[in-house]
Design an enzyme around this catalytic site. Structure first.
Site, PDB file in Angstrom:
ATOM      1  N   ARG A 377       0.826  -1.211   0.000  1.00 34.20           N
ATOM      2  CA  ARG A 377       0.000   0.000   0.000  1.00 34.20           C
ATOM      3  C   ARG A 377       0.854   1.252   0.000  1.00 34.20           C
ATOM      4  O   ARG A 377       0.369   2.337  -0.311  1.00 34.20           O
ATOM      5  CB  ARG A 377      -0.926   0.001   1.218  1.00 34.20           C
ATOM      6  CG  ARG A 377      -2.123  -0.921   1.074  1.00 34.20           C
ATOM      7  CD  ARG A 377      -2.713  -1.255   2.429  1.00 34.20           C
ATOM      8  NE  ARG A 377      -3.073  -0.078   3.198  1.00 34.20           N
ATOM      9  CZ  ARG A 377      -4.300   0.448   3.248  1.00 34.20           C
ATOM     10  NH1 ARG A 377      -5.278  -0.102   2.550  1.00 34.20           N
ATOM     11  NH2 ARG A 377      -4.560   1.494   3.993  1.00 34.20           N
ATOM     12  N   VAL A 499     -10.384   0.184  -3.575  1.00 34.04           N
ATOM     13  CA  VAL A 499      -9.638  -1.059  -3.362  1.00 34.04           C
ATOM     14  C   VAL A 499      -8.631  -0.934  -2.218  1.00 34.04           C
ATOM     15  O   VAL A 499      -8.249   0.157  -1.822  1.00 34.04           O
ATOM     16  CB  VAL A 499      -8.916  -1.487  -4.660  1.00 34.04           C
ATOM     17  CG1 VAL A 499      -9.922  -1.750  -5.758  1.00 34.04           C
ATOM     18  CG2 VAL A 499      -7.930  -0.412  -5.114  1.00 34.04           C
ATOM     19  N   GLU A 500      -8.202  -2.093  -1.711  1.00 34.19           N
ATOM     20  CA  GLU A 500      -7.225  -2.207  -0.615  1.00 34.19           C
ATOM     21  C   GLU A 500      -7.636  -1.372   0.593  1.00 34.19           C
ATOM     22  O   GLU A 500      -6.829  -0.676   1.208  1.00 34.19           O
ATOM     23  CB  GLU A 500      -5.820  -1.818  -1.103  1.00 34.19           C
ATOM     24  CG  GLU A 500      -5.222  -2.841  -2.057  1.00 34.19           C
ATOM     25  CD  GLU A 500      -3.738  -2.650  -2.262  1.00 34.19           C
ATOM     26  OE1 GLU A 500      -3.094  -2.027  -1.403  1.00 34.19           O
ATOM     27  OE2 GLU A 500      -3.216  -3.125  -3.271  1.00 34.19           O
ATOM     28  N   GLY A 501      -8.901  -1.453   0.957  1.00 32.57           N
ATOM     29  CA  GLY A 501      -9.422  -0.696   2.088  1.00 32.57           C
ATOM     30  C   GLY A 501     -10.060   0.588   1.602  1.00 32.57           C
ATOM     31  O   GLY A 501      -9.371   1.493   1.160  1.00 32.57           O
TER      32      GLY A 501
END
Length: 815
Positions: A377, A499-501
């Site tokens: 991230r 995406v990704e949280g």
């Protein structure tokens, strides 16, 4: 006169706390002052008694530790144990994941700027630079956003190029056949691809982010690494990782996917393995993957491996041709063409050595994911957001010069300049944060809190840049077709927010919710003591930590006051005359942030976890302090270049203004309104100092992105951006028109002056240029130059149209 004595007492005591003077010398100095004050100030006795009682209230607990522990620390320790919120195993793993870096310095309220500036400058090796200048540039040139959208896939030559040149193996070490690139190089590659196509960037960045290569590198067995990493490096396997499911999005701990320890047949033998059942969706590269990483909850009902039945989240690596694996049909995320889709498994039996890391890592999957996500991230999505900002700087800066209204370029309008400034200023600020954080990863950090900050703020600012670009382009941006170089970026912007949280989760829960515990110098240690079985020893250690914590809190409150009253001058800071005032401002706001964070946690305790908007505002302060730090670090690393100063000023005024916005909103909504009002006097005794970039600064930054190629400020802002030159390419055509119009600018002025003077009059059947040539105002050669430039302008301004037949879907084709 008494007022002066009192002022000196208050400010002197605050200054001692600000300097973090040891308690005993500080008490001795205050006592001496009180004695002198009593002898010479003519202060009333009752006032002196109050001051001496306050002095004793501090001195006695310090001098009598046993009394302090019994009457103060023990009740407080019991209260702390009571209000401490329950923490699930997944929350514990998330908090303990990764490392604390510069975020910890900011949380301390006393950032060590020399430490930040001493970190080495991010650099590419010759091999990494050659890869970016060669294969990466070539890959960008062989794709078209419009064609990708029509095909709903990358062209075959792009897929082949990706595999042949190891784009899926950027992070895989050379010993396994990979590139072994640095995190900074990985970020540079992803960013450049994003300036050409979001679909292209997504395709490449996912295998280099969560994995499964990243997981294998950190946790895989030697056998797993030796088998899979070379195959991934050669492109023989296409990987994906399946985490999110229909019933478990942001709350991955709620996943119903299961793996039951049991006996089964494998290669003709009975072995202990896992019987897996899962349903996943939103899996990037899922439709074309040959190797599937799966997260699930493991259970051992027959106690084949031990006494525990619920073993926790675990991770397995499964070839997609394994019986029972079902690769579903494709998703269409807002019309984006990168491969994304669902998959599932029904009674899929695999041996235990399919677990990433083998049986030793059974039940440790969430910890593994959190550690790897903290790295991924930090790089992938921040690179995409920054790529969007650089790309929109390129095309919007040029378009605002090419497109005219009322006979002047769009860039001449102040409203347009505001949008241009936010695009260009954001691009430089975002790039600074991206570079610093990628470099932190290369220095061995796994910055979990900073990765959440970058994921949220750089994707949000990327979306903002696209929005402003669309506003400036107007109709040009909304008519889809081959000549529209913005439409698909606009369509895809929400994908990276999600995406990704999801960003709303990242801001409201993760940045401060995780950072408050992870980055605070004492809270995590105090929480650990609260769960210690040996209460007596825990109380002794808690008492020691508590005294340090109280000193920390008092010193930050004192620093907030002293630095606010002194305009930050009481403190040595690095930098030149441009950056030093900003370092001082950050010192002041860092102290205020540390104080407000402590007070919020003390007043709300576990309730802060549910007061998401307060948590979000504290996270905003931390985030903007970090972004500002990154901008100053970049300016220092470049040896304070003059051409960067407008961008630096914009970045710092923006960050400090947003940080003060967040503090202002926090104080307006503080749980205790009286205390909030009192804190406002402490934090802003002279009112707010930073309101954000002003109009003059906006105009300076807007001018940068409208300059000619070669300008040092523009080149730095666009560094790493793919800049096509072919006139058949819509962005190349824009560059071509921009260059031609810059060349004929003197001729345009000459023509406009002649029209205004009445030397060129409107003639039916002739355009203005032809009339000017006929009137002798322009030479035929000058007329041809202007005609070529105007034709290039029309190519840029014109939008696409289609016949009815062209818009009919082709049978069997996804549109």
């Amino acid at each position: 006169m008494l007022a002066v004595w009192l002022l000196v007492l208050v400010l002197g005591t605050a200054y001692l706390a600000h300097r973090r003077t040891a308690p005993l010398p500080a008490l001795a100095i205050v006592a001496a002052y009180l004695l002198i004050m009593g002898a010479y100030s003519h202060a009333p006795g009752w006032l002196l008694v109050i001051f001496w009682l306050l002095w004793l209230a501090v001195a006695i607990p310090l001098a009598l530790p046993d009394l302090r522990r019994k009457n103060f620390t023990a009740p407080l320790f019991a209260w702390f144990q009571k209000v401490l919120p329950p923490m699930s195993a997944t929350e514990k793993d998330a908090i303990e994941a990764g490392t604390v870096w510069w975020d910890g310095e900011l949380f301390r309220g006393r950032p060590d700027w020399d430490k930040l500036l001493a970190y080495p400058k991010a650099k590419l090796t010759a091999e990494e630079q050659a890869f970016i200048d060669g294969p990466t540039e070539e890959l960008c040139a062989m794709v078209s956003e419009w064609e990708i959208g029509q095909r709903m896939d990358l062209p075959p030559k792009a897929w082949e190029h990706i595999k042949q040149h190891g784009f899926f193996a950027l992070i895989i070490p050379k010993e396994y056949g990979g590139k072994g690139f640095s995190a900074y190089a990985h970020s540079q590659v992803a960013m450049k691809l994003a300036t050409r196509s979001g679909d292209l960037a997504s395709t490449v960045m996912v295998p280099n982010s969560l994995g499964p290569a990243e997981l294998l590198l950190h946790y895989g067995t030697e056998e797993q690494r030796n088998h899979y990493l070379p195959r991934l490096a050669r492109g023989e396997d296409i990987p994906c990782f399946a985490l999110t499911g229909p019933l478990a999005g942001s709350d991955a701990g709620a996943m119903p996917d299961s793996g039951v320890i049991c006996k089964g047949q494998w290669n003709g033998e009975e072995v202990i393995g896992l019987r897996l059942n899962w349903e996943k969706r939103y899996i990037t590269l899922g439709p074309v993957a040959t190797l599937l990483g799966v997260a699930f909850k493991a259970y051992d009902p027959e106690h084949l491996l031990g006494d525990k039945e619920e073993l926790g989240i675990s991770l397995a690596l499964i070839p997609t041709d394994t019986p029972g694996v079902e690769i579903g049909r494709r998703h269409m995320p807002l019309g984006a063409a990168f491969m994304n889709g669902p998959n599932s498994g029904k009674d899929v039996f695999v041996p235990l050595d399919y677990l990433i890391g083998g049986p030793d890592y059974l039940g440790k999957g969430w910890m593994m994911l959190m550690n790897c996500l903290s790295v991924g991230r930090s790089i992938s999505l921040p690179a995409v957001g920054t790529g969007a900002a650089k790309y929109t700087s390129l095309v919007t800066g040029q378009y605002s010069q090419v497109r005219e209204q009322f006979n002047v370029p769009l860039s001449a309008f102040e409203g347009i300049q505001e949008a241009l400034a936010r695009i260009g200023g954001n691009a430089w600020l975002m790039d600074s944060a991206r570079i610093l954080t990628a470099n932190a990863v290369d220095l061995g950090e796994k910055p979990s809190v900073l990765s959440a900050i970058l994921k949220y703020h750089l994707t949000e600012r990327g979306r903002e840049c696209i929005t402003h670009a669309m506003d400036v382009h107007g109709g040009k941006g909304i008519i889809m077709g081959p000549s529209n170089y913005l439409g698909r970026s606009w369509q895809g912007a929400p994908i990276f927010i999600t995406v990704e949280g999801a960003n709303i989760l990242s801001r409201n829960l993760m940045i401060f919710g995780q950072g408050a515990i992870r980055c605070h110098p004492y809270v995590l240690k105090e929480m650990a003591l609260a769960n210690r079985e040996d209460r007596e020893q825990a109380l002794v250690e808690f008492d020691d930590l508590l005294m340090q914590h109280i000193g920390f809190a008092v010193s930050n409150a004192a620093s907030t006051l002293i630095l606010s009253l002194s305009m930050g001058l009481l403190g040595k800071v690095p930098g030149d005359r441009i950056s030093r005032p900003y370092f001082r401002a950050l010192n002041r706001l860092s102290a205020a942030f540390a104080m407000l964070a402590d007070l919020s946690m003390m007043l709300l305790g576990g309730e802060l976890k549910r007061r998401e908007r307060l948590s979000a505002r504290l996270g905003d302060v931390l985030s903007h302090l970090y972004l500002a730090s990154a901008a100053l670090k970049r300016y220092h690393d470049q040896d304070y270049p003059e051409h960067v100063r407008p961008l630096l000023h914009w970045a710092l005024e923006e960050s400090l203004g947003k940080a003060e916005d967040a503090i202002d909103a926090l104080l307006n909504n503080f749980p205790n309104r009286f205390l909030g009002s009192a804190l406002r006097v402490l934090v802003f005794p002279f009112g707010r100092r930073h309101q954000g970039p002003d109009d003059h600064l906006d105009a300076q930054v807007a001018a940068i992105i409208g300059r000619n190629a070669g300008d040092p400020a523009l080149e730095e802002l666009l560094e790493g951006c793919f800049r096509p030159s072919a006139t058949e390419d819509p962005v190349g055509a824009l560059q071509h028109a921009f260059n031609l119009l810059q060349e004929v600018a003197p001729l345009q002025k000459k023509l406009h002056k002649a029209v205004k003077a009445g030397q060129v009059k409107e003639t039916p059947g002739q355009n203005e240029i032809e009339t000017a040539v006929a009137a002798g105002v322009l030479t035929p050669e000058e007329g041809q130059q202007l005609q070529r430039a105007e034709l290039a302008r029309r190519v840029v301004i014109d939008v696409d149209d289609f016949s009815k037949e062209e818009l009919l879907p082709t049978e069997g084709k996804v549109r």
